[in-house]
Design an enzyme around this catalytic site. Sequence first.
Site, short mmCIF file in Angstrom:
data_model
loop_
_atom_site.label_atom_id
_atom_site.label_comp_id
_atom_site.label_asym_id
_atom_site.label_seq_id
_atom_site.Cartn_x
_atom_site.Cartn_y
_atom_site.Cartn_z
N SER A 21 47.82 1.24 5.29
CA SER A 21 46.88 0.89 6.38
C SER A 21 45.45 0.86 5.87
O SER A 21 44.68 -0.06 6.18
CB SER A 21 46.97 1.94 7.50
OG SER A 21 48.14 1.77 8.23
N ARG A 25 42.57 -2.47 5.24
CA ARG A 25 41.20 -2.42 5.77
C ARG A 25 40.19 -2.49 4.62
O ARG A 25 39.17 -3.18 4.72
CB ARG A 25 41.01 -1.15 6.59
CG ARG A 25 41.76 -1.25 7.94
CD ARG A 25 42.12 0.12 8.48
NE ARG A 25 42.69 0.07 9.81
CZ ARG A 25 43.99 -0.15 10.08
NH1 ARG A 25 44.84 -0.40 9.11
NH2 ARG A 25 44.41 -0.14 11.34
N ARG A 119 57.36 -11.27 16.33
CA ARG A 119 56.52 -10.16 16.80
C ARG A 119 55.35 -10.67 17.64
O ARG A 119 54.76 -11.70 17.34
CB ARG A 119 56.03 -9.35 15.59
CG ARG A 119 57.21 -8.77 14.83
CD ARG A 119 56.79 -7.94 13.67
NE ARG A 119 56.03 -6.77 14.08
CZ ARG A 119 55.45 -5.93 13.23
NH1 ARG A 119 55.54 -6.16 11.92
NH2 ARG A 119 54.78 -4.90 13.66
N SER A 165 47.46 0.69 20.13
CA SER A 165 47.78 -0.02 18.89
C SER A 165 46.55 -0.07 17.99
O SER A 165 45.52 -0.63 18.35
CB SER A 165 48.24 -1.45 19.20
OG SER A 165 48.18 -2.24 18.03
N ASP A 313 55.52 5.07 12.93
CA ASP A 313 56.34 4.56 11.81
C ASP A 313 57.39 5.57 11.35
O ASP A 313 58.22 5.26 10.50
CB ASP A 313 55.43 4.16 10.64
CG ASP A 313 54.57 2.95 11.00
OD1 ASP A 313 54.98 2.16 11.88
OD2 ASP A 313 53.49 2.79 10.40
N ARG A 386 61.45 0.32 6.50
CA ARG A 386 61.56 1.72 6.97
C ARG A 386 62.98 2.09 7.39
O ARG A 386 63.38 3.24 7.32
CB ARG A 386 60.56 1.99 8.09
CG ARG A 386 59.11 1.82 7.61
CD ARG A 386 58.10 2.53 8.47
NE ARG A 386 56.78 1.99 8.23
CZ ARG A 386 55.98 2.31 7.20
NH1 ARG A 386 56.38 3.20 6.31
NH2 ARG A 386 54.80 1.75 7.06
C1 S3P Z 1 49.24 -0.01 11.58
C2 S3P Z 1 49.41 0.34 12.89
C3 S3P Z 1 50.73 0.55 13.51
C4 S3P Z 1 51.82 0.76 12.47
C5 S3P Z 1 51.73 -0.22 11.33
C6 S3P Z 1 50.38 -0.16 10.65
C7 S3P Z 1 47.86 -0.24 11.09
O1 S3P Z 1 51.05 -0.57 14.30
O2 S3P Z 1 53.10 0.67 13.07
O3 S3P Z 1 52.75 0.08 10.38
O4 S3P Z 1 47.65 -0.31 9.87
O5 S3P Z 1 46.96 -0.36 11.92
P1 S3P Z 1 50.49 -0.69 15.82
O6 S3P Z 1 49.04 -0.51 15.73
O7 S3P Z 1 50.83 -2.06 16.31
O8 S3P Z 1 51.21 0.38 16.58
#
Ligand code: S3P
Length: 424
Positions: A21, A25, A119, A165, A313, A386
């Site tokens: 994540s 970013r 999705r 989210s 996750d 996963r």
């Molecule tokens: C993530 C946010 C989550 C997570 C994904 C990574 C991110 O999804 O499930 O693996 O990097 O912001 P959601 O924000 O849609 O819940």
Amino acid sequence: MIRIEPKKRISGEIKVNGDKSISHRALIFSAMSKGYSEIENLSSAGDCYSTVKCLVKLGVEIEMGKTIRILGKGLGGFKEPEDILDVENSGTTIRLISGLLAGQPFFSVITGDSSLRRRPVDRVIIPLSLMGAEFWSRGNNKFPPVAVKGRYPLKPVSYELPVASAQVKSAIIIAGLFTDGKSSITEPLPSRDHTERLLPAFGAKIEKNGNTVTVYGGQELEGQKIYIPGDFSSASFFMVAGLIVPESEILIKDVGLNPGRIGLLGVIERMGGDIEVYHKKDMLNEPVGDILVRSSSLRGTVVKRDEIPILIDEVPLIAVLGAFAEGETVVNGAEELRVKESDRIKAIVTEFKKLKVDIEEMPDGFIIRGPSVPEGGRVESYNDHRIAMALAIAGLASKGPVEINNEGCVVISFPDFWDILNGL
Ligand code: S3P
């Protein structure tokens, strides 16, 4: 196909890959900055390469290597891509890049693999359209491919997310930088806040008040040197392995401990798991530490809706813990899992049933009546990284070998998974 043999004990000291994540970013904010950025310990996840490839098509110069060097474009220097942007399996890429493209006065099209195209993207299209960008996508603006015509400046927005989210929140925060005013985003429950922690490192001012984030438009970002901590979600597989395999002890070094990520720790504690966390330092406003786990006798627990965003996750791993725990383990309020890389509730229930685990599917989660130690057998990964890794961890403590089809999908988040597993 890979065959996992049950183990008598496992032990070792390991390090996992850089946080996926934070890596997405770091790449995107570096691209949006003025000047050079350098990123160390970038996640080797396939998903992060999807982000790199999209940024390159938008004209960003990225030099790959042990250290990643990026020459940023500033907020307005991106170029119209000549071809479709393919995010492959990466939901984070399509949502975050949509926020960036909303603020670019040109046309682009984003697509992905068959899982990604199932999705939902309406969750980003709705707020970003309110800000003035135009979107067209399949299924009445619900599913990729997505075509975007952005504009600059965007209009500031005040938006309440219907579902917590971090991806959607981050897309709106990124778009907020391309406005000429103040935007605020409110979540029903707190999710991971890597965007809010990392953007200030690039010089942007972000305010946080409860579940509301405020971002101001027109702030230029400055290139930075960044070191990415270990991925808590990758580490989680080995935490669970250490808990369920007899006579085991595993130390996992330098793991990111963002409060929006570590819900699994609370669940493990409630289940009676022997786990110690040593918070050692802060890196880029993110807490980082070591995690020590030992085999434990576990008891069932109930995971409720308000905990889901901070362990989103890790739900497949909670099913694994539940199979080895005494009594009922219940997960509620997790319907978001049905729109991940696979329908993870259905996947885990179907595959655990093949291994004779006493598990029942609910619309928003599952119930496991344990202990119900998995038998051996052949299972599917649904090409979901996963699911493949959770089934492999279950196999380490099953009654017989577990064979997993399509195990190669682990490269999406954790290419070293099998090597680390074999090294224990
Ligand atoms: C993530 C946010 C989550 C997570 C994904 C990574 C991110 O999804 O499930 O693996 O990097 O912001 P959601 O924000 O849609 O819940």
